[in-house]
Design a protein around this motif. Structure first.
Motif, PDB file in Angstrom:
ATOM      1  N   PRO A   1     -80.697   2.295 -76.016  1.00  0.00           N
ATOM      2  CA  PRO A   1     -80.166   3.365 -75.155  1.00  0.00           C
ATOM      3  C   PRO A   1     -79.955   2.959 -73.691  1.00  0.00           C
ATOM      4  CG  PRO A   1     -82.524   3.622 -75.360  1.00  0.00           C
ATOM      5  CD  PRO A   1     -82.171   2.361 -76.128  1.00  0.00           C
ATOM      6  N   SER A   2     -80.176   1.687 -73.359  1.00  0.00           N
ATOM      7  CA  SER A   2     -80.197   1.276 -71.945  1.00  0.00           C
ATOM      8  C   SER A   2     -78.951   1.712 -71.186  1.00  0.00           C
ATOM      9  CB  SER A   2     -80.282  -0.253 -71.829  1.00  0.00           C
ATOM     10  OG  SER A   2     -81.062  -0.794 -72.838  1.00  0.00           O
ATOM     11  N   PHE A   3     -77.811   1.518 -71.814  1.00  0.00           N
ATOM     12  CA  PHE A   3     -76.547   1.789 -71.150  1.00  0.00           C
ATOM     13  C   PHE A   3     -76.496   3.223 -70.634  1.00  0.00           C
ATOM     14  CE2 PHE A   3     -71.860   1.977 -71.158  1.00  0.00           C
ATOM     15  CZ  PHE A   3     -71.628   0.827 -70.450  1.00  0.00           C
ATOM     16  N   ASP A   4     -77.047   4.138 -71.440  1.00  0.00           N
ATOM     17  CA  ASP A   4     -77.083   5.544 -71.036  1.00  0.00           C
ATOM     18  C   ASP A   4     -78.268   5.851 -70.131  1.00  0.00           C
ATOM     19  OD1 ASP A   4     -74.756   6.475 -72.475  1.00  0.00           O
ATOM     20  OD2 ASP A   4     -75.902   6.267 -74.319  1.00  0.00           O
ATOM     21  N   VAL A   5     -79.492   5.567 -70.622  1.00  0.00           N
ATOM     22  CA  VAL A   5     -80.660   6.091 -69.909  1.00  0.00           C
ATOM     23  C   VAL A   5     -80.961   5.335 -68.615  1.00  0.00           C
ATOM     24  CG1 VAL A   5     -81.672   7.005 -72.037  1.00  0.00           C
ATOM     25  CG2 VAL A   5     -82.424   4.777 -71.164  1.00  0.00           C
ATOM     26  N   ASP A   6     -80.401   4.155 -68.458  1.00  0.00           N
ATOM     27  CA  ASP A   6     -80.586   3.448 -67.188  1.00  0.00           C
ATOM     28  C   ASP A   6     -79.483   3.761 -66.175  1.00  0.00           C
ATOM     29  OD1 ASP A   6     -82.919   2.349 -68.145  1.00  0.00           O
ATOM     30  OD2 ASP A   6     -81.921   0.566 -68.942  1.00  0.00           O
ATOM     31  N   GLY A   7     -78.572   4.660 -66.545  1.00  0.00           N
ATOM     32  CA  GLY A   7     -77.580   5.130 -65.568  1.00  0.00           C
ATOM     33  C   GLY A   7     -76.357   4.243 -65.427  1.00  0.00           C
ATOM     34  N   ILE A   8     -76.221   3.239 -66.293  1.00  0.00           N
ATOM     35  CA  ILE A   8     -75.097   2.300 -66.144  1.00  0.00           C
ATOM     36  C   ILE A   8     -73.770   2.975 -66.487  1.00  0.00           C
ATOM     37  CG2 ILE A   8     -74.158   0.082 -66.920  1.00  0.00           C
ATOM     38  CD1 ILE A   8     -77.157  -0.571 -67.729  1.00  0.00           C
ATOM     39  N   ASP A   9     -73.785   3.724 -67.582  1.00  0.00           N
ATOM     40  CA  ASP A   9     -72.579   4.449 -67.996  1.00  0.00           C
ATOM     41  C   ASP A   9     -72.153   5.439 -66.903  1.00  0.00           C
ATOM     42  OD1 ASP A   9     -70.694   5.583 -70.143  1.00  0.00           O
ATOM     43  OD2 ASP A   9     -71.924   7.324 -69.661  1.00  0.00           O
ATOM     44  N   ALA A  10     -73.107   6.176 -66.377  1.00  0.00           N
ATOM     45  CA  ALA A  10     -72.797   7.130 -65.309  1.00  0.00           C
ATOM     46  C   ALA A  10     -72.270   6.408 -64.064  1.00  0.00           C
ATOM     47  CB  ALA A  10     -74.030   7.961 -64.965  1.00  0.00           C
ATOM     48  N   ALA A  11     -72.813   5.228 -63.797  1.00  0.00           N
ATOM     49  CA  ALA A  11     -72.359   4.455 -62.628  1.00  0.00           C
ATOM     50  C   ALA A  11     -70.891   4.065 -62.777  1.00  0.00           C
ATOM     51  CB  ALA A  11     -73.232   3.214 -62.449  1.00  0.00           C
ATOM     52  N   HIS A  12     -70.503   3.659 -63.969  1.00  0.00           N
ATOM     53  CA  HIS A  12     -69.095   3.330 -64.205  1.00  0.00           C
ATOM     54  C   HIS A  12     -68.199   4.520 -63.866  1.00  0.00           C
ATOM     55  CE1 HIS A  12     -70.316   0.056 -67.345  1.00  0.00           C
ATOM     56  NE2 HIS A  12     -70.226  -0.443 -66.124  1.00  0.00           N
ATOM     57  N   LYS A  13     -68.586   5.670 -64.381  1.00  0.00           N
ATOM     58  CA  LYS A  13     -67.758   6.871 -64.168  1.00  0.00           C
ATOM     59  C   LYS A  13     -67.743   7.256 -62.696  1.00  0.00           C
ATOM     60  CE  LYS A  13     -68.974   8.437 -68.820  1.00  0.00           C
ATOM     61  NZ  LYS A  13     -69.988   9.223 -69.564  1.00  0.00           N
ATOM     62  N   LEU A  14     -68.918   7.167 -62.065  1.00  0.00           N
ATOM     63  CA  LEU A  14     -69.003   7.532 -60.650  1.00  0.00           C
ATOM     64  C   LEU A  14     -68.080   6.667 -59.800  1.00  0.00           C
ATOM     65  CD1 LEU A  14     -70.328   9.201 -58.399  1.00  0.00           C
ATOM     66  CD2 LEU A  14     -72.091   7.421 -58.252  1.00  0.00           C
ATOM     67  N   SER A  15     -68.050   5.380 -60.102  1.00  0.00           N
ATOM     68  CA  SER A  15     -67.220   4.486 -59.280  1.00  0.00           C
ATOM     69  C   SER A  15     -65.737   4.865 -59.380  1.00  0.00           C
ATOM     70  CB  SER A  15     -67.433   3.032 -59.717  1.00  0.00           C
ATOM     71  OG  SER A  15     -66.872   2.797 -61.002  1.00  0.00           O
ATOM     72  N   ILE A  16     -65.331   5.342 -60.532  1.00  0.00           N
ATOM     73  CA  ILE A  16     -63.937   5.753 -60.720  1.00  0.00           C
ATOM     74  C   ILE A  16     -63.655   7.030 -59.928  1.00  0.00           C
ATOM     75  CG2 ILE A  16     -62.232   6.479 -62.432  1.00  0.00           C
ATOM     76  CD1 ILE A  16     -63.815   4.755 -64.509  1.00  0.00           C
ATOM     77  N   LEU A  17     -64.566   8.012 -60.047  1.00  0.00           N
ATOM     78  CA  LEU A  17     -64.406   9.255 -59.288  1.00  0.00           C
ATOM     79  C   LEU A  17     -64.351   8.975 -57.792  1.00  0.00           C
ATOM     80  CD1 LEU A  17     -66.859  11.744 -61.058  1.00  0.00           C
ATOM     81  CD2 LEU A  17     -64.352  11.719 -61.174  1.00  0.00           C
ATOM     82  N   ALA A  18     -65.225   8.086 -57.331  1.00  0.00           N
ATOM     83  CA  ALA A  18     -65.300   7.797 -55.897  1.00  0.00           C
ATOM     84  C   ALA A  18     -63.985   7.209 -55.391  1.00  0.00           C
ATOM     85  CB  ALA A  18     -66.461   6.843 -55.610  1.00  0.00           C
ATOM     86  N   ALA A  19     -63.416   6.283 -56.146  1.00  0.00           N
ATOM     87  CA  ALA A  19     -62.158   5.668 -55.725  1.00  0.00           C
ATOM     88  C   ALA A  19     -61.068   6.728 -55.573  1.00  0.00           C
ATOM     89  CB  ALA A  19     -61.734   4.600 -56.737  1.00  0.00           C
ATOM     90  N   LEU A  20     -61.029   7.662 -56.530  1.00  0.00           N
ATOM     91  CA  LEU A  20     -60.010   8.706 -56.483  1.00  0.00           C
ATOM     92  C   LEU A  20     -60.243   9.693 -55.347  1.00  0.00           C
ATOM     93  CD1 LEU A  20     -59.415   9.788 -60.170  1.00  0.00           C
ATOM     94  CD2 LEU A  20     -57.697   8.983 -58.544  1.00  0.00           C
ATOM     95  N   CYS A  21     -61.496  10.076 -55.144  1.00  0.00           N
ATOM     96  CA  CYS A  21     -61.810  11.078 -54.122  1.00  0.00           C
ATOM     97  C   CYS A  21     -61.627  10.536 -52.717  1.00  0.00           C
ATOM     98  CB  CYS A  21     -63.244  11.565 -54.275  1.00  0.00           C
ATOM     99  SG  CYS A  21     -63.466  12.681 -55.657  1.00  0.00           S
ATOM    100  N   PHE A  22     -61.973   9.275 -52.524  1.00  0.00           N
ATOM    101  CA  PHE A  22     -62.025   8.760 -51.158  1.00  0.00           C
ATOM    102  C   PHE A  22     -60.903   7.785 -50.846  1.00  0.00           C
ATOM    103  CE2 PHE A  22     -66.412   9.946 -52.325  1.00  0.00           C
ATOM    104  CZ  PHE A  22     -66.571  10.970 -51.416  1.00  0.00           C
ATOM    105  N   GLY A  23     -60.037   7.537 -51.821  1.00  0.00           N
ATOM    106  CA  GLY A  23     -58.932   6.609 -51.571  1.00  0.00           C
ATOM    107  C   GLY A  23     -59.430   5.210 -51.282  1.00  0.00           C
ATOM    108  N   THR A  24     -60.534   4.862 -51.945  1.00  0.00           N
ATOM    109  CA  THR A  24     -61.143   3.549 -51.697  1.00  0.00           C
ATOM    110  C   THR A  24     -60.913   2.625 -52.878  1.00  0.00           C
ATOM    111  OG1 THR A  24     -63.212   4.482 -52.510  1.00  0.00           O
ATOM    112  CG2 THR A  24     -62.915   4.382 -50.128  1.00  0.00           C
TER     113      THR A  24
END
Lengths: 444, 444
Positions: B204-227
């Protein structure tokens, strides 16, 4: 034009004219000024206000309009060669808003509007003109204010057959209901509070009688079901009939009262008949609509692959409405738009109105009766004779300052028509005081 | 092509090739078959699967693939003259998914992907190829499954400067946390239940260690902040360190524990520095994220005009993921698309990582200590020496089956670095048992 135009090959500015500078118009001016650079980056080109028009040039609107060309005559916006997009913020289903919209589209200009009444009544006609002239007609701000729900349904959920779409479409009513919930207030007191806070108009009919929500619902229904928008098929019951006891009893039953606009396909088929109704409902505490507080709006769309989507945000106000209007303008600047109702007008189906009485579900019925022997038997007999099966019944002394007794019953699953029949029987009773309240219980 | 093409002048079908037919691929096949007529109406043209490719031709996938051309070699999808869109559902940040994506875009084909790891690691490179070839790159399904949150942010909230974007981006973790909440279960037991229900992988590492969420967050951040998307700048703490007492104490404090991915501009400016972190947080009970149950996902975006937008829905599963993938395909069929990250790659800013220690807020700190005289004084002294101001402190006998005592403290507003300093001091103590838990309290 390639969507990948780079900053080194800039596209020309998109030139916008604003018609009607009230609260929302002021918000649009402020937004376009405050976020100017950001918007140009995202849109791939600057968005420039070139002209404004409103009734009174000299009214203080809290924004500096002196840098923009003023037109006393709105027709000048349509005639102007330097206007690409006309933003209609005049309001009203007909009159000068509709005249402007028709003329702007007829002249091949893009039209952006926040006018739910106009879209609900004339959306199909306007979409047809837009099609003929191959120009965008966009109205994100017309439904649920700042929530991008038109886009979410038109594009985000586009792969799904939608079973039903519903939500809290009027912030004024939700504010009033939340006040009643928190303070045990009567409808009248909560309305007065909403008026004092600026959430309700002096004449609140448009909001509290469900008319505003009906306009929005008709637009959502057309998009979700690919049907020809038909405001005449939407029925609405408002929240005036609610008393403090309704809120309390709903809570005791594990529910909250919300004014819900719902559109749903007739489960019996019936040639694609569509049920479209606005009315107060009991929302189960484990449904996200039960947690929508104050003047917020929220929309639920249930798709056959995506399941339940839930969107919440500010349904009104200068900032949120301006956000939706400018999002539409940015879509136009990006050339990312299509037919107003997701498909050409001739591809939309005409949907007959479903028989609301045939809708099956559990219902909440509240009666106020005289405190006499035999009243309960009379109610039970009426329900039995109409074929209504009762799941639970509560009788409580009224706390609402009148002499009656409150009786609340929850029915088993059954058609609404049976309950209407029972209430028609009871309408002839000498012991039932005032109007009963009937609310469906939202099925999860 | 005019967006108003009428049914009497039909556009040619959009021809799709599917690469990788697992659970999601099967969902896409089922969706495109089940909603075929509806999709053709909405897209203005039919969408047709012309070819499929996966590792094992003979695996039973529960869908009939015999009507589609089978390609053993995925490169054949790229080479095929009759393929307009390649849908990548292979998974993994690199390897054959990346090879296929690069080649498909390089060949000028549209690419649709659900692959959050690949977009997080190579999104900018892929967007650049898409730009050079003037072809769409779309990835709605990569973030929050069926919720159209990429569209909602890229287009729906496009008029707004986004202050912060955050949410529940991993359904597995939310399912585990909800289990802990409802049953008072330990992390290990809740994880086992999630595995039994199919919500968590054997590893379960990919999920419970936050890696999957980190991938998604980085995508949202790029879109929200134009970065410029930068997965290397995202830090993640998972939920393994949570104990049953954390859930209980959070509840007692009027909060719920949720794994939150959050991206936010550095409030001090610092050249547009961006904070991007995934970690368990205390969410106040009056915030909608507190009510997101089970395996659902939810995203909040806060804009300077629209205020708070909240989106909730299924974050994974065949149906919701297929819904997002096909929505992307419909956008392509409609010619309604633009640059992958809302603006050309060269227009995106490089954002330095903000100093996480400088972030100011209230925090929850939980320690397990030996039940001895002087321990409380030791903790209080460490907090004082590190400059941490304590708002409340609770000491309870442990119910978690060990011999320690649980101490929970809530700090006043202050920088995270001070608490880290205090915990560093306490790490040297003989009386502190095991690892402490530090969680920020989400500010409304």
């Amino acid at each position: 034009m390639s969507p990948y135009a780079t900053p080194t090959a800039p596209r020309p500015p998109l030139r916008v004219a604003l018609a009607g500078i009230g609260v929302v118009g002021g918000g649009v001016v402020r937004l376009l000024e405050a976020n100017r650079a950001l918007i140009a980056r995202r849109a791939g080109r600057p968005i420039e206000i070139v002209a404004v028009s409103a009734r009174d040039r000299h009214k203080d609107r809290g924004v500096d309009l002196s840098r923009y060309r003023w037109e006393d005559d709105m027709d000048a916006l349509v005639a102007a060669g330097d206007v690409d997009v006309v933003v209609e913020m005049i309001g009203g289903a007909d009159g000068s808003a509709l005249t402007l919209a028709r003329r702007a589209l007829g002249a091949g200009k893009a039209l952006v509007t926040a006018n739910k009444a106009m879209i609900a009544h004339h959306g199909i006609d306007l979409a047809r003109i837009a099609e003929e002239k191959d120009t965008p007609l966009k109205y994100e701000a017309a439904v649920a204010g700042g929530i991008p729900v038109i886009k979410a349904i038109r594009e985000g959920a586009s792969a799904n057959e939608i079973a039903r779409v519903y939500g809290i479409l009027n912030g004024t009513c939700n504010y009033i209901l939340t006040q009643m919930e928190r303070n045990g207030a009567s409808f009248a007191d909560a309305l007065a509070a909403a008026q004092a806070e600026g959430y309700a108009e002096a004449d609140p009919s448009f909001d509290v009688d469900g008319i505003d929500a009906a306009h929005k619902l008709s637009i959502l229904a057309a998009l979700c079901f690919g049907t020809r928008l038909d405001i005449g098929a939407v029925t609405a019951d408002g929240i005036r009939g609610l008393i403090a006891a309704d809120i309390r009893e709903a809570e005791a039953l594990g529910h909250r009262v919300r004014l819900i606009g719902m559109a749903e396909r007739d489960s019996a088929g019936n040639g694609g008949a569509l049920y479209q109704h606005v009315q107060p409902c009991l929302v189960p505490a484990d449904h996200p609509l039960a947690y929508v507080p104050g003047a917020l709006n929220a929309v639920v769309a249930e798709g056959n692959f995506v399941g339940r989507l839930f969107f919440e945000g500010a349904g009104a106000g200068a900032g949120p409405t301006a956000s939706a209007i400018v999002a539409d303008i940015i879509d136009i600047a990006r050339d990312e738009y299509g037919p107003a109702f997701a498909m050409p007008v001739d591809a939309l189906d005409a949907a007959p109105a479903a028989d609301a009485g045939a809708r099956v579900g559990k219902h909440y019925v509240r009666l106020i009766v005289e405190d006499r022997i035999g009243v309960l038997a009379e109610i039970a007999a009426a329900m039995r004779d109409a074929g209504v099966s009762i799941e639970s019944l509560i009788q409580r002394g009224s706390e609402d300052g009148d002499d009656g007794v409150v009786i609340v019953l929850v029915t088993h699953e059954g058609p609404a028509s049976a309950i209407h029949a029972a209430l028609a029987i009871l309408a002839g009773s000498d012991h039932v005081v005032g109007a009963p309240m009937l609310m469906p219980i939202l099925a999860l």
